[in-house]
Design a protein around this motif. Sequence first.
Motif, PDB file in Angstrom:
ATOM      1  N   LYS A  75       0.832  -1.209   0.000  1.00 14.81           N
ATOM      2  CA  LYS A  75       0.000   0.000   0.000  1.00 14.81           C
ATOM      3  C   LYS A  75       0.863   1.254   0.000  1.00 14.81           C
ATOM      4  N   ALA A  76       1.946   1.232   0.803  1.00 14.54           N
ATOM      5  CA  ALA A  76       2.841   2.400   0.852  1.00 14.54           C
ATOM      6  C   ALA A  76       3.504   2.627  -0.499  1.00 14.54           C
ATOM      7  N   LEU A  77       3.917   1.546  -1.157  1.00 10.92           N
ATOM      8  CA  LEU A  77       4.529   1.667  -2.462  1.00 10.92           C
ATOM      9  C   LEU A  77       3.555   2.243  -3.484  1.00 10.92           C
ATOM     10  N   THR A 109       3.853   5.762  -5.790  1.00 11.95           N
ATOM     11  CA  THR A 109       3.753   5.846  -7.257  1.00 11.95           C
ATOM     12  C   THR A 109       2.658   6.763  -7.719  1.00 11.95           C
ATOM     13  N   GLN A 110       1.692   7.047  -6.835  1.00 12.59           N
ATOM     14  CA  GLN A 110       0.598   7.935  -7.192  1.00 12.59           C
ATOM     15  C   GLN A 110       0.904   9.407  -6.926  1.00 12.59           C
ATOM     16  N   GLN A 111       2.036   9.679  -6.277  1.00 10.10           N
ATOM     17  CA  GLN A 111       2.387  11.077  -5.973  1.00 10.10           C
ATOM     18  C   GLN A 111       2.997  11.781  -7.180  1.00 10.10           C
TER      19      GLN A 111
END
Length: 347
Positions: free
Chosen positions: A339-341, A345-347
């Motif tokens: 989830k953190a990864l 990637t969505q930032q």
Amino acid sequence: MPQTLKELAASLGAETLGDASISVDRLAEPLEAREGDLALAVAPKFAAHLKASGARAAVVWPGANLTELGLDGAIVAPRGRLAMAGLTQQMDRDLAFGGQAGIHPSAVIDPSAKIGAGAIIGPFVVIAAEVHIGANARIGSHVSISRDVEIGADAVLHSGVRIGPNVVIGHRCIVQMGAAIGGDGFSFTTETPSNVERAVRARGEPLDPMDGTWHRIHSLGGVVIGDNVEVGANSTIDAGTIRATRVSDGCKIDNLVQVGHNVVLGADCLLCAQAAVAGSAVLGDRVILGGKSGVADNLTIGRDVVVGGGAIVLGNVADGVFVSGHPAQPTHEHRAGQKALKRLTQQ
């Protein structure tokens, strides 16, 4: 042979609804069921399919309404898959061995072999010296059994199974088609440290050429399999080097599974398709390996561990932990990392 709902329910210790005298001669999925079938509708999600079928009788969930489902009779199954286990056993026509008896004339059996009472030996079976086959065992066509093998009572070896030397298979075991038990382990060494050993120490530096000749370590330890074990089609269990590879009572091994030399599987382990256990790993009781998972060599996996599908275990695992990922880690940590990864990637 047709059986009544009353007879089938009695074998399951289950209750019936409606007309328990209905006879059925086949199990069927709800949408495909016809009159004379027993439809397996073990959950409410199958209600629509059941209504559209021609079935008069079905296995249903607790609280099911026969009138709404268009049924005349039913067996109530609080735990559907457990009911399926009993019903499929009751309705199995045993096509693999049905009609066979005794020893087929084409079988080749060493005079020193001992065949138990009631055993079935199929066509083109080869049985070597000092083999003991237990009472009522069933050996399918084209099975080969090497010398000094013991096979327990009521065991079933399906067509094309290969059993190497010095193997013990317990009572009531089932080995599916094409499985190989007791082949040599994948065990080799080099005169000087191998590239695997050197690479660990090199820390990224290129390796110099070396004499890469691999010297075979022979497998002398055989395999010992407990009672009530099942081995899937085209799976392999390698012989131990000095001591036996051991598969304890109640283990269930799926198709295309590899169990390496000197591995120890505790009782009631479940290994799903394409799982692999490398040499000298020890798995505790009731370990589950999901499909395509792997366990590295010389590791200890505790009791009641669940290894998720595709996970690769590279370190010891404590009792009762559910692990996922590559390298495997506790599943809640693996999911949190994923989830953190994704957030990164969505930032």
